[in-house]
Scaffold this active site. Structure first.
Site, PDB file in Angstrom:
ATOM      1  N   LYS A  50      46.578  35.166  43.520  1.00  0.00           N
ATOM      2  CA  LYS A  50      45.145  35.166  43.863  1.00  0.00           C
ATOM      3  C   LYS A  50      44.707  33.766  44.279  1.00  0.00           C
ATOM      4  CE  LYS A  50      44.332  39.188  40.945  1.00  0.00           C
ATOM      5  NZ  LYS A  50      43.863  39.781  39.692  1.00  0.00           N
ATOM      6  N   GLN A  94      41.468  38.024  34.110  1.00  0.00           N
ATOM      7  CA  GLN A  94      42.740  38.722  34.314  1.00  0.00           C
ATOM      8  C   GLN A  94      43.060  39.553  33.068  1.00  0.00           C
ATOM      9  OE1 GLN A  94      44.349  38.725  37.233  1.00  0.00           O
ATOM     10  NE2 GLN A  94      45.907  40.117  36.469  1.00  0.00           N
ATOM     11  N   ASP A 117      35.417  42.075  40.090  1.00  0.00           N
ATOM     12  CA  ASP A 117      36.345  43.181  39.835  1.00  0.00           C
ATOM     13  C   ASP A 117      35.590  44.491  39.571  1.00  0.00           C
ATOM     14  OD1 ASP A 117      39.061  42.874  40.016  1.00  0.00           O
ATOM     15  OD2 ASP A 117      39.286  41.913  38.067  1.00  0.00           O
TER      16      ASP A 117
HETATM   17  N1  GUN Z   1      45.514  43.083  35.705  1.00  0.00           N
HETATM   18  C1  GUN Z   1      46.290  43.794  36.545  1.00  0.00           C
HETATM   19  N2  GUN Z   1      45.625  44.061  37.688  1.00  0.00           N
HETATM   20  C2  GUN Z   1      44.405  43.506  37.560  1.00  0.00           C
HETATM   21  C3  GUN Z   1      43.251  43.437  38.420  1.00  0.00           C
HETATM   22  O1  GUN Z   1      43.204  43.958  39.548  1.00  0.00           O
HETATM   23  N3  GUN Z   1      42.187  42.774  37.917  1.00  0.00           N
HETATM   24  C4  GUN Z   1      42.192  42.219  36.684  1.00  0.00           C
HETATM   25  N4  GUN Z   1      41.086  41.590  36.272  1.00  0.00           N
HETATM   26  N5  GUN Z   1      43.240  42.261  35.871  1.00  0.00           N
HETATM   27  C5  GUN Z   1      44.336  42.898  36.314  1.00  0.00           C
END
Ligand code: GUN
Length: 290
Positions: A50, A94, A117
């Site tokens: 990211k 995350q 998200d």
């Molecule tokens: N853990 C695995 N995939 C994701 C995601 O798309 N967003 C977040 N915040 N955590 C994750």
């Protein structure tokens, strides 16, 4: 035929690059704040991906790496700092978080306008009732944008989803319902999952079980979306492992009309959508300057 998430995600990022350059000329730089708790290797890999995507596009990023034994209060304090930070437009935590942390308390402390998200209670509720939705969980939105790109109709389709997480299966089921699909959601208690996938026009696997879906689980000419990313031992590979999805790709691919590969399917779409939503939020927050 392959549903190529890598190519589409590159196109999305190229378009974003142009949009970001226009914003930069107006002295506006989109910013993403990330909270990473603990030593989970996969989480670290995702966060690095990211961060790298932000760097490539000219998005500012700030990552707080916090230890496993951190208290919920301190995580929430960091989020409050990011909520007030004018250089940050999207905030993500995350997942997973360590067990002693109440995940929803943490997600709900993100200002809803910056909840990139879409996992906080307000954005979840808006998505549920399909009202004023501007932020969606990134993986589900990535799936839908990939299906739309290949002009795959959703209305009146029978779609079976294996896996009901708040991150993927559950919000995706709601989004597909709003597009007119008939959705069957399978969880760990579902008696005969194969029975539910065999007749489906579209099967979406997000259950975290390596190569669970086999060719006798799917209908001829159906469409398969594989959201799983699992490491399995592979002594022949240099790394000692390889990545596979929740679908047995080689076993299924010749029977179906479309399938997403792993890697190169939904994974890159998730990151591209995260970037896109960060820019969209930045535009909304700065609307008076545009
Ligand atoms: N853990 C695995 N995939 C994701 C995601 O798309 N967003 C977040 N915040 N955590 C994750």
């Amino acid at each position: 035929m392959i549903l190529d998430g890598k190519i589409l995600s590159d196109t999305i990022k190229d378009n974003l690059k142009e949009e970001i350059n226009t914003l930069l000329k107006k002295d506006i730089r989109p910013g993403l704040g990330v909270i990473l708790v603990g030593e989970n290797i996969e989480s670290k890999t995702y966060v690095n991906m990211k961060k790298k995507a932000c760097n490539e596009l000219g998005i500012y990023s700030k990552v707080y790496e916090l230890p496993d034994n951190i208290s919920e209060d301190i995580i929430i304090q960091k989020i409050k700092d990011l909520n007030e930070d004018n250089t940050i437009h999207g905030i993500l935590v995350q997942l997973p978080l360590p067990y002693h942390i109440n995940k929803q308390n943490v997600l709900d402390s993100i200002k809803h306008e910056k909840d990139v998200d879409g996992l906080g209670i307000l954005n979840t509720g808006k998505l549920m009732i399909n009202n004023n939705v501007n932020i969606m969980p990134c993986t589900p939105r990535g799936c839908i944008e990939l299906l739309d790109h290949y002009k795959i109709p959703l209305k009146s389709k029978e779609i079976t989803i294996i896996g009901t997480s708040n991150l993927v299966g559950l919000p995706l089921s709601i989004m597909l319902l709003h597009r007119g699909a008939t959705v069957t959601l399978c969880n760990i208690h579902t008696n005969d999952v194969r029975k539910k996938t065999k007749d489906a026009d579209i099967v979406i696997a997000c259950c975290g079980v390596p190569e669970m879906v086999k060719s006798d689980w799917v209908k001829e000419e159906s469409i398969i979306i594989d959201i799983g990313i699992n490491k399995i031992e592979d002594k022949k590979s240099k790394k000692g492992y390889r990545l596979v999805g929740d679908v047995d790709y080689n076993n299924v691919k010749d029977k179906v009309e479309y399938i997403t590969p792993v890697p190169g399917g939904i994974g890159p779409m998730t990151i591209a959508i995260l970037m896109k939503q960060t820019v969209e939020i930045c535009r909304l927050i700065n609307i008076s300057k545009m």
